[in-house]
Design a protein around this motif. Structure first.
Motif, PDB file in Angstrom:
ATOM      1  N   GLY A  15      28.991  65.732  15.960  1.00  0.00           N
ATOM      2  CA  GLY A  15      28.873  65.149  17.288  1.00  0.00           C
ATOM      3  C   GLY A  15      27.423  64.985  17.703  1.00  0.00           C
ATOM      4  O   GLY A  15      26.512  65.586  17.123  1.00  0.00           O
ATOM      5  N   PRO A  16      27.171  64.143  18.706  1.00  0.00           N
ATOM      6  CA  PRO A  16      25.796  63.895  19.145  1.00  0.00           C
ATOM      7  C   PRO A  16      25.167  65.163  19.698  1.00  0.00           C
ATOM      8  O   PRO A  16      25.841  65.965  20.349  1.00  0.00           O
ATOM      9  CB  PRO A  16      25.948  62.823  20.227  1.00  0.00           C
ATOM     10  CG  PRO A  16      27.355  62.980  20.716  1.00  0.00           C
ATOM     11  CD  PRO A  16      28.149  63.406  19.529  1.00  0.00           C
ATOM     12  N   PRO A  17      23.864  65.365  19.437  1.00  0.00           N
ATOM     13  CA  PRO A  17      23.189  66.533  19.978  1.00  0.00           C
ATOM     14  C   PRO A  17      22.983  66.390  21.489  1.00  0.00           C
ATOM     15  O   PRO A  17      23.083  65.278  22.013  1.00  0.00           O
ATOM     16  CB  PRO A  17      21.858  66.537  19.216  1.00  0.00           C
ATOM     17  CG  PRO A  17      21.641  65.123  18.810  1.00  0.00           C
ATOM     18  CD  PRO A  17      23.004  64.547  18.596  1.00  0.00           C
ATOM     19  N   PRO A  18      22.721  67.506  22.178  1.00  0.00           N
ATOM     20  CA  PRO A  18      22.539  68.856  21.641  1.00  0.00           C
ATOM     21  C   PRO A  18      23.861  69.534  21.316  1.00  0.00           C
ATOM     22  O   PRO A  18      24.864  69.296  21.966  1.00  0.00           O
ATOM     23  CB  PRO A  18      21.818  69.582  22.780  1.00  0.00           C
ATOM     24  CG  PRO A  18      22.297  68.890  24.010  1.00  0.00           C
ATOM     25  CD  PRO A  18      22.463  67.443  23.629  1.00  0.00           C
ATOM     26  N   ALA A  19      23.833  70.369  20.284  1.00  0.00           N
ATOM     27  CA  ALA A  19      25.007  71.122  19.856  1.00  0.00           C
ATOM     28  C   ALA A  19      24.528  72.356  19.114  1.00  0.00           C
ATOM     29  O   ALA A  19      23.343  72.465  18.763  1.00  0.00           O
ATOM     30  CB  ALA A  19      25.885  70.263  18.956  1.00  0.00           C
ATOM     31  N   ALA A  20      25.428  73.294  18.881  1.00  0.00           N
ATOM     32  CA  ALA A  20      25.040  74.496  18.156  1.00  0.00           C
ATOM     33  C   ALA A  20      24.629  74.158  16.728  1.00  0.00           C
ATOM     34  O   ALA A  20      23.622  74.663  16.215  1.00  0.00           O
ATOM     35  CB  ALA A  20      26.187  75.499  18.150  1.00  0.00           C
ATOM     36  N   GLY A  88      19.667  70.680  17.919  1.00  0.00           N
ATOM     37  CA  GLY A  88      18.838  70.070  18.949  1.00  0.00           C
ATOM     38  C   GLY A  88      18.456  68.637  18.595  1.00  0.00           C
ATOM     39  O   GLY A  88      18.353  68.274  17.417  1.00  0.00           O
ATOM     40  N   ARG A  89      18.220  67.818  19.599  1.00  0.00           N
ATOM     41  CA  ARG A  89      17.885  66.415  19.356  1.00  0.00           C
ATOM     42  C   ARG A  89      16.618  66.286  18.519  1.00  0.00           C
ATOM     43  O   ARG A  89      16.549  65.467  17.604  1.00  0.00           O
ATOM     44  CB  ARG A  89      17.704  65.686  20.681  1.00  0.00           C
ATOM     45  CG  ARG A  89      18.985  65.461  21.456  1.00  0.00           C
ATOM     46  CD  ARG A  89      18.746  64.549  22.654  1.00  0.00           C
ATOM     47  NE  ARG A  89      19.975  64.329  23.412  1.00  0.00           N
ATOM     48  CZ  ARG A  89      20.381  65.091  24.421  1.00  0.00           C
ATOM     49  NH1 ARG A  89      19.630  66.123  24.809  1.00  0.00           N
ATOM     50  NH2 ARG A  89      21.513  64.828  25.051  1.00  0.00           N
ATOM     51  N   ALA A  90      15.608  67.083  18.832  1.00  0.00           N
ATOM     52  CA  ALA A  90      14.332  66.965  18.133  1.00  0.00           C
ATOM     53  C   ALA A  90      14.471  67.368  16.667  1.00  0.00           C
ATOM     54  O   ALA A  90      13.844  66.768  15.786  1.00  0.00           O
ATOM     55  CB  ALA A  90      13.269  67.816  18.816  1.00  0.00           C
ATOM     56  N   VAL A  91      15.309  68.380  16.397  1.00  0.00           N
ATOM     57  CA  VAL A  91      15.518  68.817  15.010  1.00  0.00           C
ATOM     58  C   VAL A  91      16.185  67.707  14.204  1.00  0.00           C
ATOM     59  O   VAL A  91      15.743  67.356  13.102  1.00  0.00           O
ATOM     60  CB  VAL A  91      16.381  70.098  14.967  1.00  0.00           C
ATOM     61  CG1 VAL A  91      16.699  70.475  13.517  1.00  0.00           C
ATOM     62  CG2 VAL A  91      15.672  71.245  15.662  1.00  0.00           C
ATOM     63  N   VAL A  92      17.260  67.138  14.753  1.00  0.00           N
ATOM     64  CA  VAL A  92      17.972  66.064  14.056  1.00  0.00           C
ATOM     65  C   VAL A  92      17.055  64.873  13.826  1.00  0.00           C
ATOM     66  O   VAL A  92      17.007  64.298  12.729  1.00  0.00           O
ATOM     67  CB  VAL A  92      19.221  65.639  14.849  1.00  0.00           C
ATOM     68  CG1 VAL A  92      19.874  64.409  14.218  1.00  0.00           C
ATOM     69  CG2 VAL A  92      20.228  66.790  14.918  1.00  0.00           C
ATOM     70  N   ALA A  93      16.292  64.499  14.850  1.00  0.00           N
ATOM     71  CA  ALA A  93      15.391  63.349  14.724  1.00  0.00           C
ATOM     72  C   ALA A  93      14.342  63.583  13.652  1.00  0.00           C
ATOM     73  O   ALA A  93      13.996  62.681  12.877  1.00  0.00           O
ATOM     74  CB  ALA A  93      14.735  63.052  16.071  1.00  0.00           C
TER      75      ALA A  93
END
Length: 425
Positions: A15-20, A88-93
């Motif tokens: 699923g889209p962040p933010p997530a665990a 986190g969004r920044a981690v995924v990006a």
């Protein structure tokens, strides 16, 4: 089978962040090399290993679990890597930038499953089931979709195909060894087997289609002007979906409202009041649409004071209205705005009447494409005294059945199917 490009793709598959947790999948010939580059030495196949993920400059992005699935035993049939990150969004990006910097590209919608189809990991019927599973909103939808994913529809098509192939073998033997005394084919027995098979296919096509689960059981409220249809619609769906007015003829068009009751999806429709004739051209269109909606309904709810059409549920609406009187003999249920139990009683009756409308959980249900192919196959199942004609008919039957699992999959068909998928599936 359709050839796909040899490039390596990646996508966020959770699923889209933010997530665990966020899961990024990488698939293609460069997947293992990408894992080496971003995570160092990967763990053994199918065993999760904690690794430090680094970008192209060697800077730490995250510490994540890495799983490696070498081809061909992976979901896509290609080398596949899963990176389980902090969500986190920044981690995924940052991870996606690091993968793109290696020349990998972002996946298109459904591309992972499309590669699984191309590499023989799933067939077309299973892929269609997976598309339905991703969109399932009710338990009934989930049960049917998971059955298709697990191969219920595919197995049914194969069983039909095997029986047709056995009949074809008998006919071919009769043609190839017509002069041999020890090869005897009783065309009457073949004809009886063909008739049995045709009847089974007809029964299959007659079952409710899988679209009933997704689109909903069609319940149409119909009756004369000012019969209380719009009020009843609002009570059934528990919101103000239709305008309610004492002015006769307020509803001019078909108003459709989806609702889920007891795990079953319904599409409840309010319609214009029925009249024998009207000088109002707009009302005339509404009346025609109301009659057309009733013709395609799974269940018709009639709100008139006179006897209902055959098979309709007869509702005595506004039972609590002063001066309304007692319902006539034959009414199925009386409803009242101030008595919720009467609405619950109507829903129970609708559920009973439509118990056979949804596909049964223990039987595979076909979608429109699959039903058309079974109908095409059944139409060719006609006994014939000429073995040459019969052999050709049976060949066409086998072709139609094979197409259920994707023997004739075209780019346009696959584009439409996989357009229903999310990017990471």
């Amino acid at each position: 089978m359709i050839e796909l490009g040899r490039d390596t793709i990646f996508a966020l598959s959770s699923g889209p962040p933010p997530a665990a947790i966020a899961v990024v999948r990488v698939s293609g010939p460069g997947a293992l090399e990408a894992a080496w580059t971003i995570a160092g030495r990967p763990p053994p196949p199918r065993r999760a290993g904690l690794r430090a993920l680094k970008d192209e400059d060697g800077r730490l992005i995250d510490r994540a679990l890495v799983l490696v699935f070498p081809k061909p035993d992976s979901a896509t049939g290609e080398d596949l890597v899963e990176l389980q990150l902090h969500g986190g969004r920044a981690v995924v990006a940052a991870v996606e930038r690091a993968l793109a910097a290696q020349g990998l590209r972002r996946a298109e919608a459904g591309e992972f499953t499309r590669r699984a189809l191309a590499n023989g990991r799933v067939d077309l019927a299973q892929a269609e089931g997976l598309a339905d599973l991703l969109q399932a909103e009710t338990e009934a939808q989930r049960v049917q979709a998971i059955g298709a994913v697990e191969g219920a529809v595919s197995a049914l098509a194969r069983r039909f195909g095997e029986r047709v192939l056995a009949l074809s073998a008998e006919i071919e033997a009769a043609l190839d060894f017509a002069d041999e005394d020890d090869v005897v084919v009783d065309l009457r027995e073949v004809g009886a087997a063909i008739a049995t098979l045709r009847a089974e296919m007809a029964n299959l096509v007659a079952r409710p289609p899988v679209e009933r689960l997704r689109d909903g059981i069609r319940v149409v409220l119909t009756g004369p002007r000012n019969a209380g249809k719009s009020t009843l619609l609002n009570l059934l769906v528990q919101r103000e979906a239709a305008i309610v007015s004492p002015i006769a003829g307020t509803t001019r068009d078909v108003i459709e409202v989806p609702v889920v009751v007891e795990g079953v999806a319904y599409l409840v429709s309010d319609t214009a009041g029925l009249v024998d004739g009207t000088a109002d051209p707009v009302e005339a269109i509404g009346v025609e649409r109301a009659r057309a909606a009733a013709q395609v309904a799974d269940i018709v709810v009639w709100l008139g004071d006179d006897a209902p059409p055959a098979g309709a549920v007869w509702v005595w609406a506004r039972a609590d209205e002063e001066g309304r009187g007692a319902p006539p003999s034959g009414v199925d249920v009386a409803t009242a705005s101030g008595r919720p139990e009467t609405i619950a009683a109507l829903w129970r009756l609708v559920g009973t009447r439509t118990a056979q409308a949804p596909p049964r959980a223990d039987l595979p249900a076909l979608n429109r494409r699959q039903r058309d192919l079974v109908e095409e196959a059944a139409a060719e199942l006609v006994a014939d005294d000429d073995p040459l004609i019969l052999a050709e008919r049976l060949r066409r039957v086998r072709t139609a059945l094979a197409r259920i699992t994707g023997a004739d999959a075209t780019e346009a068909m696959l584009d439409t199917l996989f357009g229903r998928f999310c990017i990471g599936k």
